[in-house]
Design a protein around this motif. Structure first.
Motif, short mmCIF file in Angstrom:
data_model
loop_
_atom_site.label_atom_id
_atom_site.label_comp_id
_atom_site.label_asym_id
_atom_site.label_seq_id
_atom_site.Cartn_x
_atom_site.Cartn_y
_atom_site.Cartn_z
N ASP A 1 -30.36 -22.71 4.83
CA ASP A 1 -30.85 -22.26 3.54
C ASP A 1 -32.38 -22.28 3.61
O ASP A 1 -32.99 -23.35 3.67
CB ASP A 1 -30.35 -23.18 2.43
CG ASP A 1 -30.79 -22.74 1.04
OD1 ASP A 1 -31.61 -21.80 0.94
OD2 ASP A 1 -30.34 -23.35 0.06
N VAL A 2 -32.98 -21.09 3.66
CA VAL A 2 -34.44 -21.00 3.78
C VAL A 2 -35.09 -20.64 2.46
O VAL A 2 -36.29 -20.33 2.41
CB VAL A 2 -34.83 -19.99 4.88
CG1 VAL A 2 -34.25 -20.40 6.22
CG2 VAL A 2 -34.39 -18.57 4.52
N SER A 3 -34.32 -20.67 1.36
CA SER A 3 -34.87 -20.31 0.05
C SER A 3 -35.88 -21.36 -0.41
O SER A 3 -35.77 -22.55 -0.09
CB SER A 3 -33.75 -20.19 -0.98
OG SER A 3 -33.08 -21.42 -1.17
N THR A 4 -36.86 -20.91 -1.16
CA THR A 4 -37.90 -21.82 -1.66
C THR A 4 -37.32 -22.91 -2.54
O THR A 4 -37.69 -24.08 -2.45
CB THR A 4 -38.96 -21.02 -2.45
OG1 THR A 4 -39.52 -20.02 -1.59
CG2 THR A 4 -40.06 -21.94 -2.95
N GLU A 5 -36.36 -22.54 -3.37
CA GLU A 5 -35.77 -23.50 -4.31
C GLU A 5 -34.58 -24.25 -3.71
O GLU A 5 -34.00 -25.10 -4.38
CB GLU A 5 -35.32 -22.76 -5.57
CG GLU A 5 -36.44 -22.02 -6.31
CD GLU A 5 -37.52 -22.97 -6.78
OE1 GLU A 5 -37.18 -24.13 -7.12
OE2 GLU A 5 -38.70 -22.56 -6.82
N GLN A 6 -34.22 -23.92 -2.48
CA GLN A 6 -33.05 -24.54 -1.84
C GLN A 6 -31.81 -24.42 -2.72
O GLN A 6 -31.06 -25.38 -2.93
CB GLN A 6 -33.34 -25.99 -1.50
CG GLN A 6 -34.29 -26.17 -0.33
CD GLN A 6 -33.66 -25.68 0.99
OE1 GLN A 6 -32.85 -26.37 1.59
NE2 GLN A 6 -34.06 -24.48 1.43
N ASP A 7 -31.60 -23.18 -3.19
CA ASP A 7 -30.48 -22.91 -4.10
C ASP A 7 -29.42 -22.00 -3.47
O ASP A 7 -28.55 -21.49 -4.17
CB ASP A 7 -30.99 -22.29 -5.40
CG ASP A 7 -31.78 -21.00 -5.16
OD1 ASP A 7 -31.89 -20.54 -3.99
OD2 ASP A 7 -32.30 -20.43 -6.15
N GLY A 8 -29.52 -21.78 -2.17
CA GLY A 8 -28.55 -20.93 -1.48
C GLY A 8 -28.79 -19.44 -1.64
O GLY A 8 -27.94 -18.65 -1.20
N SER A 9 -29.91 -19.06 -2.20
CA SER A 9 -30.17 -17.64 -2.44
C SER A 9 -30.70 -16.91 -1.21
O SER A 9 -30.73 -15.67 -1.20
CB SER A 9 -31.17 -17.48 -3.59
OG SER A 9 -32.41 -18.11 -3.28
N HIS A 10 -31.10 -17.63 -0.18
CA HIS A 10 -31.60 -16.99 1.04
C HIS A 10 -31.10 -17.79 2.24
O HIS A 10 -31.61 -18.88 2.54
CB HIS A 10 -33.13 -16.95 1.02
CG HIS A 10 -33.72 -16.13 2.12
ND1 HIS A 10 -35.08 -15.91 2.26
CD2 HIS A 10 -33.14 -15.44 3.16
CE1 HIS A 10 -35.31 -15.15 3.31
NE2 HIS A 10 -34.14 -14.86 3.87
N LEU A 11 -30.08 -17.26 2.90
CA LEU A 11 -29.45 -17.93 4.02
C LEU A 11 -29.71 -17.16 5.31
O LEU A 11 -29.71 -15.92 5.31
CB LEU A 11 -27.93 -18.05 3.79
CG LEU A 11 -27.49 -18.77 2.52
CD1 LEU A 11 -25.97 -18.74 2.41
CD2 LEU A 11 -27.99 -20.21 2.50
N ARG A 12 -29.92 -17.90 6.38
CA ARG A 12 -30.15 -17.28 7.69
C ARG A 12 -29.35 -18.02 8.76
O ARG A 12 -29.22 -19.25 8.72
CB ARG A 12 -31.63 -17.33 8.07
CG ARG A 12 -32.52 -16.46 7.18
CD ARG A 12 -32.41 -15.00 7.53
NE ARG A 12 -33.13 -14.15 6.58
CZ ARG A 12 -33.34 -12.85 6.74
NH1 ARG A 12 -32.88 -12.25 7.83
NH2 ARG A 12 -33.97 -12.15 5.84
N GLU A 13 -28.82 -17.28 9.73
CA GLU A 13 -28.12 -17.89 10.84
C GLU A 13 -29.14 -18.57 11.76
O GLU A 13 -30.13 -17.95 12.15
CB GLU A 13 -27.34 -16.84 11.63
CG GLU A 13 -26.29 -16.10 10.82
CD GLU A 13 -26.85 -14.97 9.97
OE1 GLU A 13 -28.07 -14.68 10.08
OE2 GLU A 13 -26.08 -14.37 9.19
N ALA A 14 -28.91 -19.83 12.08
CA ALA A 14 -29.86 -20.59 12.89
C ALA A 14 -29.39 -20.75 14.33
O ALA A 14 -30.22 -20.75 15.26
CB ALA A 14 -30.10 -21.96 12.27
N TYR A 15 -28.10 -20.94 14.56
CA TYR A 15 -27.55 -21.09 15.90
C TYR A 15 -26.15 -20.50 15.94
O TYR A 15 -25.38 -20.65 14.98
CB TYR A 15 -27.41 -22.56 16.31
CG TYR A 15 -28.66 -23.38 16.32
CD1 TYR A 15 -29.44 -23.51 17.47
CD2 TYR A 15 -29.06 -24.08 15.18
CE1 TYR A 15 -30.59 -24.29 17.48
CE2 TYR A 15 -30.20 -24.86 15.18
CZ TYR A 15 -30.96 -24.97 16.32
OH TYR A 15 -32.09 -25.75 16.33
#
Length: 239
Positions: free
Chosen positions: A69-83
């Motif tokens: 979760d890379v969103s500023t508010e850590q609210d699940g609005s911006h997710l990215r695959e990390a591995y």
């Protein structure tokens, strides 16, 4: 890469390459069949037939994706695959290192990896591609990947079931024994991503991971030159 900077298969808070912190979660993508012991890693829409290969014991393995979760508010609005991770063993990981190439490990400070030009990475049995994919590789885009019909690889990745959107576990069209490909979108998108392996305290392999450079400190070195012949084909299309 230091183990302290490696967060594959980890849930909870972790540093992001942006300098902030994000929350990680791990999602199961099912089982990958690798009966040949030659694990392929590639952008499947560009280089399914030209992967980097990693030797592993022949068998069936669980694959998981670690999501940040890379969103500023850590609210699940911006997710990215990390591995994207293939799990060889549940033993505690004690070290992480670049995977070797055909002539051994890369030079110190460099790595072998996957070139991404269609926003996707995948694991598969490299030896199964020739027998389990139809026709010529140049025809796969229109005949398999993006046919415009339900069940195409793009359609399956976009679906929210049975796996999360942006991932898929797909049997190859001519599979005779369940030969499959497990795919995930590639974090921030196109680029060149390291492939690393983890080992336990006795030096036994515990996993193979594509590091999508979302979590931890982004590596600075250029990719090791022998890798170029494995992953450098570009077909001129984007996912």
């Amino acid at each position: 890469m230091q183990l302290s900077d490696f967060f594959a298969l980890t849930s909870g808070p972790a540093p992001l390459v942006t300098g902030s912190r994000g929350e990680l979660s791990v999602h199961d993508l099912g089982t990958l069949r690798v009966p040949s012991g030659s694990l392929g890693a590639a952008d499947p829409f560009v280089a399914l037939d030209m992967p980097i290969t990693v030797p592993i014991p022949p068998g069936d393995y669980r694959v998981s994706v670690t999501i940040a979760d890379v969103s500023t508010e850590q609210d699940g609005s911006h997710l990215r695959e990390a591995y994207l991770s293939l799990i060889v063993s549940d033993a505690v990981t004690a070290s992480v290192e670049p995977v070797p190439g055909p002539d051994g490990p890369p030079e110190h400070g460099s790595f072998f990896g996957v070139a991404v030009d269609a926003g996707t990475v995948a694991f598969f049995d490299a030896a199964a591609v020739e027998s389990s994919m139809p026709g010529e590789a140049d025809d796969w885009y229109d005949e398999v990947f993006d046919t415009g019909e339900p069940g195409s690889w793009f359609d399956t990745m976009d679906s929210e079931t049975p796996l999360r959107a942006g991932t898929a576990n797909i049997e190859m069209p001519l599979a005779r024994a369940g030969e499959n490909v497990i795919l995930a979108h590639s974090g921030w998108g196109d680029g060149f991503y390291p492939v690393v392996q983890t080992r336990d305290a006795d030096g036994r392999l515990t996993g193979v991971h594509i590091d999508l450079q979302v979590v931890g400190s982004a590596p600075d070195p250029e990719p090791s030159s022998p890798q170029t012949s494995w992953v450098s084909r570009v077909k001129g299309f984007l996912r």
